[in-house]
Write a protein that holds these residues in place. Structure first.
Motif, PDB file in Angstrom:
ATOM      1  N   LYS A   1      18.087  -0.323  -5.126  1.00 40.21           N
ATOM      2  CA  LYS A   1      17.203  -0.705  -6.229  1.00 40.21           C
ATOM      3  C   LYS A   1      15.729  -0.514  -5.887  1.00 40.21           C
ATOM      4  O   LYS A   1      14.897  -0.378  -6.774  1.00 40.21           O
ATOM      5  N   ILE A   2      15.398  -0.557  -4.599  1.00 39.68           N
ATOM      6  CA  ILE A   2      14.054  -0.224  -4.130  1.00 39.68           C
ATOM      7  C   ILE A   2      14.176   1.088  -3.371  1.00 39.68           C
ATOM      8  O   ILE A   2      14.908   1.178  -2.379  1.00 39.68           O
ATOM      9  N   THR A   3      13.485   2.101  -3.838  1.00 36.65           N
ATOM     10  CA  THR A   3      13.704   3.453  -3.306  1.00 36.65           C
ATOM     11  C   THR A   3      12.461   4.100  -2.694  1.00 36.65           C
ATOM     12  O   THR A   3      12.552   5.175  -2.114  1.00 36.65           O
ATOM     13  N   LYS A   4      11.295   3.476  -2.808  1.00 42.41           N
ATOM     14  CA  LYS A   4      10.047   4.039  -2.261  1.00 42.41           C
ATOM     15  C   LYS A   4       9.390   3.037  -1.317  1.00 42.41           C
ATOM     16  O   LYS A   4       9.420   1.822  -1.553  1.00 42.41           O
ATOM     17  N   TRP A   5       8.763   3.553  -0.277  1.00 42.60           N
ATOM     18  CA  TRP A   5       8.128   2.683   0.706  1.00 42.60           C
ATOM     19  C   TRP A   5       6.922   1.937   0.144  1.00 42.60           C
ATOM     20  O   TRP A   5       6.590   0.849   0.623  1.00 42.60           O
ATOM     21  N   ASN A   6       6.264   2.500  -0.882  1.00 43.42           N
ATOM     22  CA  ASN A   6       5.103   1.815  -1.443  1.00 43.42           C
ATOM     23  C   ASN A   6       5.467   0.952  -2.648  1.00 43.42           C
ATOM     24  O   ASN A   6       4.605   0.590  -3.453  1.00 43.42           O
ATOM     25  N   ASP A   7       6.737   0.596  -2.780  1.00 50.87           N
ATOM     26  CA  ASP A   7       7.171  -0.300  -3.854  1.00 50.87           C
ATOM     27  C   ASP A   7       6.409  -1.629  -3.746  1.00 50.87           C
ATOM     28  O   ASP A   7       6.231  -2.160  -2.643  1.00 50.87           O
ATOM     29  N   PRO A   8       5.926  -2.180  -4.875  1.00 53.26           N
ATOM     30  CA  PRO A   8       5.148  -3.426  -4.840  1.00 53.26           C
ATOM     31  C   PRO A   8       5.866  -4.583  -4.150  1.00 53.26           C
ATOM     32  O   PRO A   8       5.218  -5.465  -3.576  1.00 53.26           O
ATOM     33  N   ARG A   9       7.191  -4.589  -4.181  1.00 53.78           N
ATOM     34  CA  ARG A   9       7.923  -5.686  -3.544  1.00 53.78           C
ATOM     35  C   ARG A   9       7.879  -5.590  -2.015  1.00 53.78           C
ATOM     36  O   ARG A   9       8.053  -6.598  -1.323  1.00 53.78           O
ATOM     37  N   ILE A  10       7.619  -4.392  -1.504  1.00 55.56           N
ATOM     38  CA  ILE A  10       7.417  -4.236  -0.058  1.00 55.56           C
ATOM     39  C   ILE A  10       5.956  -4.484   0.299  1.00 55.56           C
ATOM     40  O   ILE A  10       5.649  -5.206   1.251  1.00 55.56           O
ATOM     41  N   THR A  11       5.055  -3.908  -0.467  1.00 54.73           N
ATOM     42  CA  THR A  11       3.627  -4.063  -0.149  1.00 54.73           C
ATOM     43  C   THR A  11       3.164  -5.509  -0.310  1.00 54.73           C
ATOM     44  O   THR A  11       2.215  -5.933   0.350  1.00 54.73           O
ATOM     45  N   ALA A  12       3.845  -6.286  -1.132  1.00 56.46           N
ATOM     46  CA  ALA A  12       3.451  -7.690  -1.358  1.00 56.46           C
ATOM     47  C   ALA A  12       3.496  -8.511  -0.072  1.00 56.46           C
ATOM     48  O   ALA A  12       2.696  -9.432   0.115  1.00 56.46           O
TER      49      ALA A  12
END
Length: 347
Positions: free
Chosen positions: A131-142
């Motif tokens: 469901k999260i496919t990119k490293w710069n997804d806001p849920r990771i950067t948060a």
């Protein structure tokens, strides 16, 4: 001349036949790759103490270890995921779980500069759910303020073999993600929603290290050995904890309620300092040993492993057994028998 030759030949044959009396006892085992670094160290060190015993251990994954001990093709199995009730029922005789050490399973990745990342539990689950496919997804950067993460696809890497490391990982995901629990669940092997497989901790470490954008899980010692970055993960107390011996030891505090058969899950435990993806790992042995000589040797080794052998754990990035657990193991080892008679451990 002929008579002398026959006499000499007879002497050689007699000597050859007498040789096995002093031969080494070979104990065969197979299973988990998770504890392979410390098992190798133990087997080498134990050979100095008891030169008449040698161990042959095949690091093939926990699923293979369970299968081989259940079919009696080895003298002991090894697994990081406890056998299920059904697996125990299908075994030809009563099998015991003997805890050996504790270890951490870590999230590792391949990104430029190897930044120190922090992950919330639900984010780890959503990456492995696809469901999260990119490293710069806001849920990771948060959870990683101040870092600029690339607009790069995440390539999930998981185990392709039956694996106790997988069991620990998906046991954790099942606890922190209702969706994971419902759709995938836990086991030594699962139907992965996304990703590429690697065989053994070695295989996953190699895949991640050689694949830009990769994200996978391995036992801590493999990440350190391969100089791979490891992530901090938020625990139940809301603190981001790095995978360390101290964090693994703190997770072991949950072992206060250790069941009699030692089949316990330590993932996602309470405690401010507890690293949330940690576990015991176990040797699997028959309570009534089929071979007296091997049984006695195995019992002596199990006693040494749970006592003197624990001093090697820290250097290899495992946490030693808590003293209360060692006391329980002592009692269990003394229950191992040959034809119903105890095989007393040397102490």
């Amino acid at each position: 001349m002929k008579t002398a030759w026959i006499a000499a030949l007879a002497l050689l044959v007699t000597g050859a036949l007498a040789q096995p009396a002093g031969a080494q006892t070979l104990i065969n085992g197979a299973g988990a790759t998770f504890p392979y670094p410390i098992y190798s160290k133990w087997f080498d060190e134990y050979a100095k103490i008891d030169p008449e015993v040698r161990f042959n251990y095949q690091s093939i994954g926990s699923g293979g270890g369970i299968k081989q001990i259940s079919s009696r093709t080895v003298d002991f199995g090894a697994s990081d995921g406890p056998m299920t009730d059904e697996q125990l029922r299908q075994a030809p005789a009563e099998l015991l779980h003997i805890p050996t050490v504790l270890g951490a399973v870590v999230a590792t990745y391949n990104l430029p500069g190897s930044p120190k990342l922090r992950f919330a539990p639900e984010v780890v689950a959503e990456i492995f759910l696809g469901k999260i496919t990119k490293w710069n997804d806001p849920r990771i950067t948060a959870t990683n303020p101040g870092l600029t993460l690339p607009d790069q696809p995440i390539l999930v890497v998981h185990r392709s073999d039956g694996s106790g490391t997988t069991y620990i990982w998906v046991d954790y995901l099942s606890k922190v993600s209702p969706e994971w629990q419902q759709k995938v669940g836990k086991g030594t092997s699962v139907n992965w929603p996304v990703g590429l497989g690697g065989k053994g901790n070695e295989g996953v470490a190699g895949q991640v290290k050689n694949t830009p954008g990769a994200f996978g899980y391995v036992e801590l010692a493999y990440a350190v050995k391969n100089k791979m970055p490891v992530a901090s993960v938020k625990n139940t107390a809301g603190k981001f904890v790095e995978p360390t011996i101290a964090g693994t030891t703190a997770a072991a505090a949950a072992a206060k309620s250790m069941p009699a058969d030692f089949r316990v899950s330590l993932t996602n435990p309470p405690g401010d300092e507890a690293y949330p993806i940690a576990s015991f790992t176990w040797l699997l042995v028959y309570k009534d040993q089929p071979n007296e000589l091997k049984g006695r040797a195995l019992v002596k080794f199990l006693w040494w492993m749970s006592h003197e052998g624990q001093k090697y754990a820290d250097d290899l990035l495992y946490a030693p057994l808590p003293p209360p657990v060692v006391k329980q193991i002592e009692a269990r080892i003394q229950q191992i028998t040959y034809q119903g008679k105890p095989l007393t451990a040397a102490r």
